[in-house]
Write a protein that holds these residues in place. Structure first.
Motif, PDB file in Angstrom:
ATOM      1  N   ASN A 236       0.806  -1.222   0.000  1.00 55.06           N
ATOM      2  CA  ASN A 236       0.000   0.000   0.000  1.00 55.06           C
ATOM      3  C   ASN A 236       0.841   1.274   0.000  1.00 55.06           C
ATOM      4  O   ASN A 236       0.299   2.366  -0.143  1.00 55.06           O
ATOM      5  CB  ASN A 236      -0.947   0.011   1.193  1.00 55.06           C
ATOM      6  CG  ASN A 236      -2.035  -1.027   1.045  1.00 55.06           C
ATOM      7  OD1 ASN A 236      -2.451  -1.348  -0.061  1.00 55.06           O
ATOM      8  ND2 ASN A 236      -2.494  -1.555   2.154  1.00 55.06           N
ATOM      9  N   THR A 237       2.143   1.136   0.184  1.00 52.69           N
ATOM     10  CA  THR A 237       2.998   2.327   0.190  1.00 52.69           C
ATOM     11  C   THR A 237       4.113   2.253  -0.856  1.00 52.69           C
ATOM     12  O   THR A 237       5.056   3.030  -0.813  1.00 52.69           O
ATOM     13  CB  THR A 237       3.631   2.542   1.583  1.00 52.69           C
ATOM     14  OG1 THR A 237       4.474   1.429   1.891  1.00 52.69           O
ATOM     15  CG2 THR A 237       2.582   2.732   2.659  1.00 52.69           C
ATOM     16  N   SER A 238       3.988   1.347  -1.807  1.00 49.31           N
ATOM     17  CA  SER A 238       5.053   1.143  -2.787  1.00 49.31           C
ATOM     18  C   SER A 238       5.361   2.370  -3.635  1.00 49.31           C
ATOM     19  O   SER A 238       6.469   2.519  -4.141  1.00 49.31           O
ATOM     20  CB  SER A 238       4.704  -0.026  -3.705  1.00 49.31           C
ATOM     21  OG  SER A 238       4.666  -1.228  -2.979  1.00 49.31           O
TER      22      SER A 238
ATOM     23  N   LEU B   3       8.925   4.032  10.044  1.00 47.01           N
ATOM     24  CA  LEU B   3       8.134   5.056   9.360  1.00 47.01           C
ATOM     25  C   LEU B   3       8.911   6.348   9.185  1.00 47.01           C
ATOM     26  O   LEU B   3       9.084   6.830   8.072  1.00 47.01           O
ATOM     27  CB  LEU B   3       6.833   5.326  10.122  1.00 47.01           C
ATOM     28  CG  LEU B   3       6.026   6.511   9.584  1.00 47.01           C
ATOM     29  CD1 LEU B   3       5.612   6.263   8.132  1.00 47.01           C
ATOM     30  CD2 LEU B   3       4.830   6.775  10.450  1.00 47.01           C
ATOM     31  N   PHE B   4       9.393   6.923  10.262  1.00 49.44           N
ATOM     32  CA  PHE B   4      10.023   8.237  10.178  1.00 49.44           C
ATOM     33  C   PHE B   4      11.486   8.168   9.764  1.00 49.44           C
ATOM     34  O   PHE B   4      11.936   8.973   8.954  1.00 49.44           O
ATOM     35  CB  PHE B   4       9.866   8.986  11.500  1.00 49.44           C
ATOM     36  CG  PHE B   4       8.418   9.220  11.854  1.00 49.44           C
ATOM     37  CD1 PHE B   4       7.626  10.047  11.074  1.00 49.44           C
ATOM     38  CD2 PHE B   4       7.841   8.593  12.940  1.00 49.44           C
ATOM     39  CE1 PHE B   4       6.287  10.253  11.379  1.00 49.44           C
ATOM     40  CE2 PHE B   4       6.514   8.791  13.261  1.00 49.44           C
ATOM     41  CZ  PHE B   4       5.728   9.622  12.479  1.00 49.44           C
TER      42      PHE B   4
ATOM     43  N   GLU C 216       5.834   4.069  19.009  1.00 44.69           N
ATOM     44  CA  GLU C 216       4.462   4.570  19.112  1.00 44.69           C
ATOM     45  C   GLU C 216       3.782   4.575  17.746  1.00 44.69           C
ATOM     46  O   GLU C 216       2.634   4.149  17.613  1.00 44.69           O
ATOM     47  CB  GLU C 216       4.457   5.968  19.721  1.00 44.69           C
ATOM     48  CG  GLU C 216       3.116   6.395  20.245  1.00 44.69           C
ATOM     49  CD  GLU C 216       2.551   5.477  21.320  1.00 44.69           C
ATOM     50  OE1 GLU C 216       1.315   5.322  21.341  1.00 44.69           O
ATOM     51  OE2 GLU C 216       3.308   4.925  22.140  1.00 44.69           O
ATOM     52  N   ALA C 217       4.489   5.016  16.708  1.00 46.27           N
ATOM     53  CA  ALA C 217       3.915   5.049  15.360  1.00 46.27           C
ATOM     54  C   ALA C 217       3.631   3.637  14.845  1.00 46.27           C
ATOM     55  O   ALA C 217       2.678   3.436  14.082  1.00 46.27           O
ATOM     56  CB  ALA C 217       4.861   5.782  14.407  1.00 46.27           C
TER      57      ALA C 217
ATOM     58  N   ARG D 102       1.066   3.506  11.213  1.00 46.92           N
ATOM     59  CA  ARG D 102       1.596   2.197  10.834  1.00 46.92           C
ATOM     60  C   ARG D 102       1.230   1.847   9.402  1.00 46.92           C
ATOM     61  O   ARG D 102       1.972   1.153   8.715  1.00 46.92           O
ATOM     62  CB  ARG D 102       1.150   1.110  11.799  1.00 46.92           C
ATOM     63  CG  ARG D 102      -0.326   0.794  11.728  1.00 46.92           C
ATOM     64  CD  ARG D 102      -0.714  -0.268  12.733  1.00 46.92           C
ATOM     65  NE  ARG D 102      -2.144  -0.553  12.606  1.00 46.92           N
ATOM     66  CZ  ARG D 102      -2.694  -1.637  13.040  1.00 46.92           C
ATOM     67  NH1 ARG D 102      -1.974  -2.559  13.661  1.00 46.92           N
ATOM     68  NH2 ARG D 102      -3.985  -1.834  12.886  1.00 46.92           N
ATOM     69  N   GLN D 103       0.096   2.335   8.924  1.00 42.67           N
ATOM     70  CA  GLN D 103      -0.331   2.071   7.550  1.00 42.67           C
ATOM     71  C   GLN D 103       0.584   2.736   6.525  1.00 42.67           C
ATOM     72  O   GLN D 103       0.620   2.325   5.373  1.00 42.67           O
ATOM     73  CB  GLN D 103      -1.753   2.563   7.339  1.00 42.67           C
ATOM     74  CG  GLN D 103      -2.765   1.841   8.190  1.00 42.67           C
ATOM     75  CD  GLN D 103      -4.130   2.468   8.101  1.00 42.67           C
ATOM     76  OE1 GLN D 103      -4.414   3.258   7.205  1.00 42.67           O
ATOM     77  NE2 GLN D 103      -4.991   2.137   9.033  1.00 42.67           N
ATOM     78  N   LEU D 104       1.324   3.752   6.939  1.00 42.15           N
ATOM     79  CA  LEU D 104       2.201   4.492   6.032  1.00 42.15           C
ATOM     80  C   LEU D 104       3.612   3.939   5.976  1.00 42.15           C
ATOM     81  O   LEU D 104       4.424   4.385   5.165  1.00 42.15           O
ATOM     82  CB  LEU D 104       2.261   5.960   6.469  1.00 42.15           C
ATOM     83  CG  LEU D 104       0.923   6.695   6.463  1.00 42.15           C
ATOM     84  CD1 LEU D 104       1.079   8.066   7.104  1.00 42.15           C
ATOM     85  CD2 LEU D 104       0.349   6.788   5.076  1.00 42.15           C
ATOM     86  N   SER D 105       3.919   2.970   6.810  1.00 43.04           N
ATOM     87  CA  SER D 105       5.268   2.395   6.847  1.00 43.04           C
ATOM     88  C   SER D 105       5.530   1.570   5.598  1.00 43.04           C
ATOM     89  O   SER D 105       4.658   0.851   5.121  1.00 43.04           O
ATOM     90  CB  SER D 105       5.432   1.510   8.081  1.00 43.04           C
ATOM     91  OG  SER D 105       5.323   2.287   9.247  1.00 43.04           O
TER      92      SER D 105
END
Length: 119
Positions: free
Chosen positions: A6-8, A65-66, A94-95, A102-105
């Motif tokens: 989902n983040t490819s 993520l970050f 926490e993220a 987490r969905q953006l990782s």
């Protein structure tokens, strides 16, 4: 641990590789940062795969993520700055547990238990 399908498109877009980003929306493979072919899945796809093998998916976490995007912000982590590393780890942890972060990782961990479906 798996690449997040989902983040490819995020990495090629951040690198201004617009054609690659557009293609990545539907891709299940990419050449990763190490130059190797990598696969990407969704949490739902892997949950179904685990279920078909009598493994109950218990929880999933986003990963990196970050810190994954620091280069694009022109920032670096100092590996000798323990306070900065501790703060970074706390934010990443926490993220990893919260939506929508987490969905953006780009990577996720899916934790399951074998035999849990029929017990």
């Amino acid at each position: 641990m798996a690449g997040n399908a989902n983040t490819s498109a995020v990495r090629p877009a951040m690198e201004r590789r617009w054609g690659d980003a557009l293609a990545a929306f539907d891709a299940t493979e990419e050449i990763g940062v190490l130059g190797l072919l990598t696969r990407a899945h969704t949490v739902e796809q892997l949950t179904d795969l685990l279920r078909s093998r009598d493994v109950e998916a218990l929880r999933w976490y986003g990963v990196w993520l970050f810190v994954d995007w620091l280069d694009f912000a022109g920032a670096e982590l100092d590996p000798n700055d323990t306070k900065q590393l501790e703060a970074t780890a706390a934010v990443e942890l926490e993220a990893s547990r919260r939506d929508p972060y987490r969905q953006l990782s780009r990577i996720f961990h899916l934790v399951g238990r074998k035999g849990a479906l029929h017990s």
